[in-house]
Design an enzyme around this catalytic site. Structure first.
Site, PDB file in Angstrom:
ATOM      1  N   ALA A   1     -27.228   2.422   5.598  1.00 28.05           N
ATOM      2  CA  ALA A   1     -27.303   3.670   6.352  1.00 28.05           C
ATOM      3  C   ALA A   1     -27.214   4.810   5.345  1.00 28.05           C
ATOM      4  O   ALA A   1     -26.744   4.622   4.217  1.00 28.05           O
ATOM      5  CB  ALA A   1     -26.151   3.731   7.339  1.00 28.05           C
TER       6      ALA A   1
ATOM      7  N   GLY B   1     -26.138  -1.303   6.393  1.00 25.35           N
ATOM      8  CA  GLY B   1     -27.156  -1.341   7.444  1.00 25.35           C
ATOM      9  C   GLY B   1     -28.414  -2.095   7.032  1.00 25.35           C
ATOM     10  O   GLY B   1     -29.138  -2.621   7.882  1.00 25.35           O
TER      11      GLY B   1
ATOM     12  N   GLU C   1     -27.650  -5.571   7.714  1.00 33.49           N
ATOM     13  CA  GLU C   1     -27.626  -5.764   9.177  1.00 33.49           C
ATOM     14  C   GLU C   1     -29.031  -5.849   9.772  1.00 33.49           C
ATOM     15  O   GLU C   1     -29.266  -6.613  10.709  1.00 33.49           O
ATOM     16  CB  GLU C   1     -26.816  -4.638   9.834  1.00 33.49           C
TER      17      GLU C   1
ATOM     18  N   GLU D   1     -19.493  -1.738   3.703  1.00 32.80           N
ATOM     19  CA  GLU D   1     -18.954  -0.545   4.364  1.00 32.80           C
ATOM     20  C   GLU D   1     -17.479  -0.300   4.103  1.00 32.80           C
ATOM     21  O   GLU D   1     -17.019   0.843   4.124  1.00 32.80           O
ATOM     22  CB  GLU D   1     -19.176  -0.649   5.887  1.00 32.80           C
TER      23      GLU D   1
HETATM   24  N1  COA Z   1     -27.372   6.508   1.404  1.00 36.13           N
HETATM   25  C1  COA Z   1     -27.830   7.627   0.838  1.00 36.13           C
HETATM   26  N2  COA Z   1     -28.275   7.699  -0.419  1.00 36.13           N
HETATM   27  C2  COA Z   1     -28.261   6.567  -1.132  1.00 36.13           C
HETATM   28  C3  COA Z   1     -27.792   5.352  -0.615  1.00 36.13           C
HETATM   29  C4  COA Z   1     -27.341   5.337   0.726  1.00 36.13           C
HETATM   30  N3  COA Z   1     -26.918   4.219   1.312  1.00 36.13           N
HETATM   31  N4  COA Z   1     -27.908   4.403  -1.580  1.00 36.13           N
HETATM   32  C5  COA Z   1     -28.425   5.014  -2.659  1.00 36.13           C
HETATM   33  N5  COA Z   1     -28.627   6.329  -2.397  1.00 36.13           N
HETATM   34  C6  COA Z   1     -29.167   7.349  -3.292  1.00 36.13           C
HETATM   35  C7  COA Z   1     -28.168   7.707  -4.392  1.00 36.13           C
HETATM   36  O1  COA Z   1     -27.242   8.654  -3.926  1.00 36.13           O
HETATM   37  C8  COA Z   1     -29.092   8.239  -5.451  1.00 36.13           C
HETATM   38  O2  COA Z   1     -29.439   9.562  -5.113  1.00 36.13           O
HETATM   39  P1  COA Z   1     -29.569  10.706  -6.298  1.00 36.13           P
HETATM   40  O3  COA Z   1     -30.756  10.251  -7.090  1.00 36.13           O
HETATM   41  O4  COA Z   1     -29.798  11.959  -5.537  1.00 36.13           O
HETATM   42  O5  COA Z   1     -28.292  10.647  -7.072  1.00 36.13           O
HETATM   43  C9  COA Z   1     -30.363   7.402  -5.291  1.00 36.13           C
HETATM   44  O6  COA Z   1     -30.285   6.819  -4.000  1.00 36.13           O
HETATM   45  C10 COA Z   1     -30.414   6.269  -6.297  1.00 36.13           C
HETATM   46  O7  COA Z   1     -29.185   5.548  -6.204  1.00 36.13           O
HETATM   47  P2  COA Z   1     -28.225   5.306  -7.475  1.00 36.13           P
HETATM   48  O8  COA Z   1     -26.849   5.036  -6.963  1.00 36.13           O
HETATM   49  O9  COA Z   1     -28.381   6.391  -8.490  1.00 36.13           O
HETATM   50  O10 COA Z   1     -28.892   3.979  -8.067  1.00 36.13           O
HETATM   51  P3  COA Z   1     -28.175   2.830  -8.869  1.00 36.13           P
HETATM   52  O11 COA Z   1     -29.286   1.935  -9.290  1.00 36.13           O
HETATM   53  O12 COA Z   1     -27.247   3.353  -9.882  1.00 36.13           O
HETATM   54  O13 COA Z   1     -27.280   2.044  -7.762  1.00 36.13           O
HETATM   55  C11 COA Z   1     -26.823   1.009  -5.626  1.00 36.13           C
HETATM   56  C12 COA Z   1     -27.889   1.433  -6.662  1.00 36.13           C
HETATM   57  C13 COA Z   1     -27.565   0.454  -4.418  1.00 36.13           C
HETATM   58  C14 COA Z   1     -25.940  -0.071  -6.264  1.00 36.13           C
HETATM   59  C15 COA Z   1     -25.985   2.228  -5.218  1.00 36.13           C
HETATM   60  O14 COA Z   1     -26.862   3.299  -4.886  1.00 36.13           O
HETATM   61  C16 COA Z   1     -25.098   1.992  -4.029  1.00 36.13           C
HETATM   62  O15 COA Z   1     -24.069   1.360  -4.155  1.00 36.13           O
HETATM   63  N6  COA Z   1     -25.500   2.536  -2.848  1.00 36.13           N
HETATM   64  C17 COA Z   1     -24.689   2.525  -1.659  1.00 36.13           C
HETATM   65  C18 COA Z   1     -24.697   1.178  -1.005  1.00 36.13           C
HETATM   66  C19 COA Z   1     -23.856   1.142   0.226  1.00 36.13           C
HETATM   67  O16 COA Z   1     -22.651   1.150   0.218  1.00 36.13           O
HETATM   68  N7  COA Z   1     -24.555   1.029   1.353  1.00 36.13           N
HETATM   69  C20 COA Z   1     -23.941   0.871   2.633  1.00 36.13           C
HETATM   70  C21 COA Z   1     -24.082   2.073   3.460  1.00 36.13           C
HETATM   71  S1  COA Z   1     -23.591   1.711   5.121  1.00 36.13           S
END
Ligand code: COA
Length: 258
Positions: free
Chosen positions: A66, A111, A114, A134
């Site tokens: 999400a 999400g 999910e 989450e």
């Molecule tokens: N919601 C909103 N934005 C997200 C996102 C999410 N779930 N996941 C990644 N992004 C965005 C980041 O904020 C980043 O934005 P920016 O370029 O403006 O800084 C962009 O996507 C790239 O992500 P980044 O974190 O820089 O890439 P990474 O390769 O270092 O790491 C992940 C990738 C997936 C490991 C990391 O983004 C992450 O842990 N995301 C969240 C995952 C999460 O908890 N999801 C569950 C949500 S319910």
């Protein structure tokens, strides 16, 4: 064909491919994207897709969850509306009238995991990373994870994944039964396309009935489920594909389904 900014829908030879297309946000699902997915699923169903593939754009992510920037300041009523929208999309995947395959081409968190859980089959690339993450955001899975995950992987593994928010690799996901198959990253698209083509070649009504009956296995008592199965099974008699499938077997030739 309709156009959306955050997803793509392609349809070819009975197979619909729905790609979440926000690679700069790792395909995170904001409201606009979820609403677009709903519309695309309706469109694919109206066009009688025989199989649907769900995947993410780019090389890094299936769906990274999400949209955290959207969620950060939500009030409880706003969060409830967002959860309802996410649930609706997951339910529509689960009830889509043809098999749905999640092609998990990278991160599938929160999400994203999910949505994959609501699909019929899950195929992961060997570099995919999957998790119900989450808990580390101070919340719990809100688009069906607490219900669909234990049914798929069992209660103990589900509790571990949800409590610890662990990010597991594709091989561990396979060993837990969370995905059905792991393939090399550069073979994922072709492999899933082949599965989808094979499904599209099967008798459509029978596949839809099989999906509906299997879905009931988690919804009802065994006795009611068996009644449901009998009804769906008998309803297939008299269809072109039933007559043709059985005639072809008896004539020792390949069937030609509708
Ligand atoms: N919601 C909103 N934005 C997200 C996102 C999410 N779930 N996941 C990644 N992004 C965005 C980041 O904020 C980043 O934005 P920016 O370029 O403006 O800084 C962009 O996507 C790239 O992500 P980044 O974190 O820089 O890439 P990474 O390769 O270092 O790491 C992940 C990738 C997936 C490991 C990391 O983004 C992450 O842990 N995301 C969240 C995952 C999460 O908890 N999801 C569950 C949500 S319910």
């Amino acid at each position: 064909m309709s156009e959306w900014d955050t997803i793509r829908l392609e349809q070819e030879d009975g197979v619909a491919t729905l790609t979440v297309d926000r690679p700069d946000r790792l395909n995170a699902l904001n409201v606009e994207t979820l609403e677009a997915i709903e519309e695309a699923l309706d469109e694919a169903a109206d066009d009688d897709a025989s199989a649907l593939v769900l995947t993410g754009a780019g090389d890094d992510a299936f769906v990274a969850g999400a949209d955290i920037s959207y969620m950060q300041d939500l009030s409880t009523p706003e969060a409830q509306a967002y959860a309802e929208l996410g649930h609706r999309v997951a339910d529509e995947l689960e009830q889509f009238p043809a098999p749905v395959i999640a092609a998990i081409n990278g991160y599938a968190f929160g999400g994203g995991c999910e949505l994959a859980l609501a699909c019929d089959l899950r195929v992961a690339s060997e570099d995919a990373v999957i998790g119900q993450t989450e808990i580390d955001l101070g919340i719990i899975p809100g688009w069906g994870g607490t219900q669909r995950l234990p049914r798929l992987v069992g209660d103990e593994i589900a509790r571990r994944l949800v409590f610890f928010g662990e990010r597991i690799d594709a091989q561990d996901a396979f060993e837990h039964g969370l995905v059905g198959e792991v393939v090399a990253g550069d073979q994922l698209d072709d492999h899933v396309a082949q599965l989808a083509d094979d499904l599209a070649g099967k008798p459509t009504y029978a596949l839809a009935a099989a999906k509906e009956a299997l879905n009931q296995a988690h919804e009802t008592s065994q006795e009611a489920g068996l009644r449901y199965e009998r009804r769906l099974w008998s309803g297939l008699f008299g269809t072109h594909d039933q007559r043709e499938g059985m005639e072809a077997f008896l004539e020792d030739r390949a069937p030609e389904f509708e």
